[in-house]
Design an enzyme around this catalytic site. Structure first.
Site, short mmCIF file in Angstrom:
data_model
loop_
_atom_site.label_atom_id
_atom_site.label_comp_id
_atom_site.label_asym_id
_atom_site.label_seq_id
_atom_site.Cartn_x
_atom_site.Cartn_y
_atom_site.Cartn_z
N ASP A 143 0.53 -1.12 0.20
CA ASP A 143 0.03 -0.19 -0.39
C ASP A 143 0.64 1.09 -0.14
O ASP A 143 1.82 1.30 0.73
CB ASP A 143 -0.64 0.05 1.06
CG ASP A 143 -2.28 1.03 0.96
OD1 ASP A 143 -2.67 1.52 0.24
OD2 ASP A 143 -2.88 1.37 1.97
N GLY A 144 0.20 2.10 -0.92
CA GLY A 144 1.60 3.62 -0.66
C GLY A 144 1.37 4.18 -1.77
O GLY A 144 2.81 5.21 -1.92
N ASN A 174 -10.14 -3.13 -7.03
CA ASN A 174 -9.14 -2.38 -7.87
C ASN A 174 -9.60 -1.90 -8.85
O ASN A 174 -9.81 -0.50 -10.01
CB ASN A 174 -7.96 -2.65 -8.54
CG ASN A 174 -7.15 -2.02 -6.63
OD1 ASN A 174 -6.37 -3.12 -6.68
ND2 ASN A 174 -7.25 -1.43 -5.89
N ARG A 208 0.21 9.82 -9.73
CA ARG A 208 0.42 7.80 -9.57
C ARG A 208 0.62 6.78 -10.28
O ARG A 208 1.52 5.90 -9.47
CB ARG A 208 -1.23 7.96 -9.40
CG ARG A 208 -2.19 8.67 -8.15
CD ARG A 208 -3.79 8.60 -8.00
NE ARG A 208 -3.70 7.01 -8.00
CZ ARG A 208 -3.34 6.36 -6.36
NH1 ARG A 208 -3.20 7.41 -5.52
NH2 ARG A 208 -3.84 5.18 -5.84
N SER A 267 -6.59 -5.99 -6.87
CA SER A 267 -7.78 -6.76 -5.87
C SER A 267 -8.94 -6.13 -6.88
O SER A 267 -9.61 -5.32 -7.41
CB SER A 267 -8.05 -5.67 -4.87
OG SER A 267 -8.40 -4.90 -5.12
#
Length: 255
Positions: free
Chosen positions: A30-31, A78, A43, A75
């Site tokens: 994550d992150g 997502n 991103r 996921s």
């Protein structure tokens, strides 16, 4: 990468001199987006650097002798992200397979993909099949790639499979046990994760291995995934080794 070392290399010393085997580690990476935002980057840049971190962690996991590493790569939720970001993540998957699969194979790593493959774009589905087929006879670490994966969906698919067998008389209702359910999950035949690591300060599973994590230990760290390195990985493993896993029983000190 190097070939999988002696399994004893995956033992981390406990304070009393004993050792706790770490067979299976789950990684919630994550992150990436927050890492990029803090640096004024896109991103996409964050995801690209996150992939670099994943490469390093796979190499490190092989070096220290872990048997299984499960990565939460994409996921089932997502797909709700912006189309441009999803498209970039799919391109990263292609790049990872095309660039890294040969090295992974040479390191004797077996790839296993979990998640729902129905409805995936044929090219993506074939990439996953190719990775599994190429590495299927490897005997070193198993890299489990959770792709289009959600634990609730996994459990639902398992229950539907059992319900069909009950309906047709293949099995009796009383034969439905936790072991049977586990055998119908995507992770059938694998040990449950000993430790699940999540980066970026979030403290939740986010629909990751919910059945399998019943007795897993959890380790949460503040650093974003692109900053997660070998030192941070070893710190998480050492922290795990300092814990006493009771699996619902009493600690040795209480007996």
């Amino acid at each position: 990468m190097t070939a999988n070392p002696d399994p004893a290399d995956s033992m981390f010393p406990l304070p009393d001199g004993k050792a706790a085997p770490v067979r299976h580690v789950g990684l919630i990476m994550d992150g990436n987006g927050r890492w990029a935002q803090a640096r004024g980057l896109s991103r996409s840049d964050g995801h690209r650097h996150g992939l670099d971190s994943l490469r390093r962690m796979i190499r490190h996991a092989v070096r220290i002798g872990l048997e299984y590493v499960t990565i939460y790569s994409f996921s089932s939720e997502n797909w709700n992200r912006p189309e441009t970001e999803v498209s970039f993540l799919m391109s990263l998957l292609r790049r990872f397979v095309q660039r890294d699969l040969s090295e992974i194979h040479q390191a004797n790593v077996r790839i296993r993909v979990i998640g729902d493959r129905e409805g995936l774009e044929p090219g993506i589905r074939q990439l996953l099949v190719d990775a599994e087929q190429l590495t299927r006879t490897n005997s070193g670490m198993t890299l489990v790639v959770a792709f289009n994966y959600g634990a609730r969906d996994e459990i639902t698919r398992a229950v539907r499979s059992i319900a069909r067998d009950v309906e047709t008389g293949v099995i009796e209702p009383d034969a439905v046990t936790p072991e049977l359910i586990g055998d119908r999950l995507d992770t059938s035949g694998m040990p449950d994760p000993d430790l699940i690591i999540r980066t970026s300060g979030e403290m939740r599973l986010s629909n990751f291995l919910m059945w399998q994590a019943a007795y897993s230990e959890f380790y949460f760290c503040e650093c974003h995934w692109p900053d997660f390195d070998e030192v941070a990985f070893d710190k998480a493993l050492a922290d795990y080794s300092s814990r006493e896993r009771r699996f619902g029983g009493l600690s040795a000190k209480a007996l």
